[in-house]
Design an enzyme around this catalytic site. Structure first.
Site, mmCIF file in Angstrom:
data_model
loop_
_atom_site.group_PDB
_atom_site.id
_atom_site.type_symbol
_atom_site.label_atom_id
_atom_site.label_comp_id
_atom_site.label_asym_id
_atom_site.label_seq_id
_atom_site.Cartn_x
_atom_site.Cartn_y
_atom_site.Cartn_z
ATOM 1 N N HIS A 6 24.704 -17.849 3.540
ATOM 2 C CA HIS A 6 25.917 -18.217 4.274
ATOM 3 C C HIS A 6 27.063 -18.275 3.283
ATOM 4 C CE1 HIS A 6 28.698 -21.660 5.096
ATOM 5 N NE2 HIS A 6 28.906 -20.971 6.190
ATOM 6 N N GLY A 15 39.063 -24.223 20.276
ATOM 7 C CA GLY A 15 39.120 -23.069 21.170
ATOM 8 C C GLY A 15 38.744 -21.760 20.525
ATOM 9 N N HIS A 63 20.666 -13.213 8.271
ATOM 10 C CA HIS A 63 19.243 -13.510 8.439
ATOM 11 C C HIS A 63 18.490 -12.204 8.224
ATOM 12 C CE1 HIS A 63 19.859 -17.574 9.905
ATOM 13 N NE2 HIS A 63 20.775 -17.133 10.735
#
Length: 289
Positions: free
Chosen positions: A121, A272, A111
């Site tokens: 991205h 996780g 950004h």
């Protein structure tokens, strides 16, 4: 018999090498930015290792740059392993036979402080179950309406870079990956695109590992070259408060997509992963007027 272990090592080493190349180039851009528009000291990446909470589950390294040109930039690598939940295993190739998985990759989001420099991205990954495949891509998100046209100069330049990566490899199909990107990075609740697109591909296994790997490497190489050129071409442009306001509002759309629709965010959280790096894609400042 397929030598998955050798493939894993080579893929993980490549993602780390690409991370180093990207971070070095971004720090160079930080130093090159004109001081009259970007006062203060150039920023540098700060790295932090992390481990999954499950035993022998692997981990990664998060790299964060908060600078004068790059308002917030994360470049992260990871090598993780474990077992899919029954729900995820049912949707993943090869995991219905054995829920164990191994995954390595690189993911970045930038950004920019200057509203005229588009956010970007990129990620590429290699995943192994009882099968293996590559996935990833890159996409551009301009924050100003005039730059969000498909024929805007930055959009054309970014697509040219991604097309060059595809055209050099028979296993890649630029038109298909371009359309896949437009479909994937779509805000369905607003019925509008997130940005001006790029390429997206997943579950790439042509039957030729070397060809698939070579293409994935070229996606990374072309990304660095293409985005750095876009930044250098726009970093000297001044901006107004109105430009900044439009940037902050557009960033709100980015947040909405990543929290509502992005499968990568869901994958990381459900397996996780490190919450800090997964959610580093969130812009530093944003508005919903």
């Amino acid at each position: 018999m397929t030598d998955f272990e050798s493939r894993k090592t080579r893929a993980a080493d490549w993602f780390k090498s690409l991370r180093n190349e990207i971070c070095a180039e971004f720090e160079t851009l930080e130093r090159e930015a004109p001081s009259d528009l970007y006062p203060g000291e150039p920023g540098k990446f700060v790295y932090e290792d992390w481990q999954r909470k499950v035993e022998n589950g692997g981990g990664g390294t998060g790299g964060m740059l908060r600078g004068r040109l790059f308002e917030k930039c994360g470049v992260h690598i990871s090598v993780v392993k474990g077992e899919f939940t029954p729900e995820m295993a049912a949707r993943t190739p090869g995991a219905d036979k054995d829920p164990r998985f191994w995954a390595a990759g690189i993911s970045l989001i930038a950004h920019m402080r200057n509203p005229h420099i588009p956010a970007v991205h990129m990620n590429t990954r290699y995943i192994v179950t009882t099968q293996d495949w590559f996935g990833g891509g890159g996409d551009l998100t301009p924050t100003q309406a005039k730059d969000r046209r498909p024929d805007a100069p930055d959009a054309l330049a970014f697509h040219a870079g991604m097309k060059a990566a595809c055209d050099a490899h028979e296993v890649a199909d630029y038109n298909r990956y371009r359309d896949w990107c437009d479909e994937y990075f779509h805000l369905h609740h607003r019925d509008e695109p997130r940005g001006t697109g790029g390429i997206f591909y997943d579950r790439l296994n042509s039957g030729n590992f070397e060809a698939d790997f070579a293409f994935t490497q070229d996606v990374g190489r072309h990304f660095v070259k293409t985005y750095a050129a876009i930044v250098r071409g726009r970093m000297n442009e001044p901006w107004t408060e109105a430009d900044r306001e439009e940037q902050l509002i557009t960033r709100g759309r980015y947040v909405e997509f990543n929290l509502l629709w992005d499968r990568g965010t869901t994958f990381g959280l459900k397996t996780g992963g490190n919450v800090k790096t997964i959610l580093s894609s969130m812009p530093p400042l944003v508005k919903w007027p």
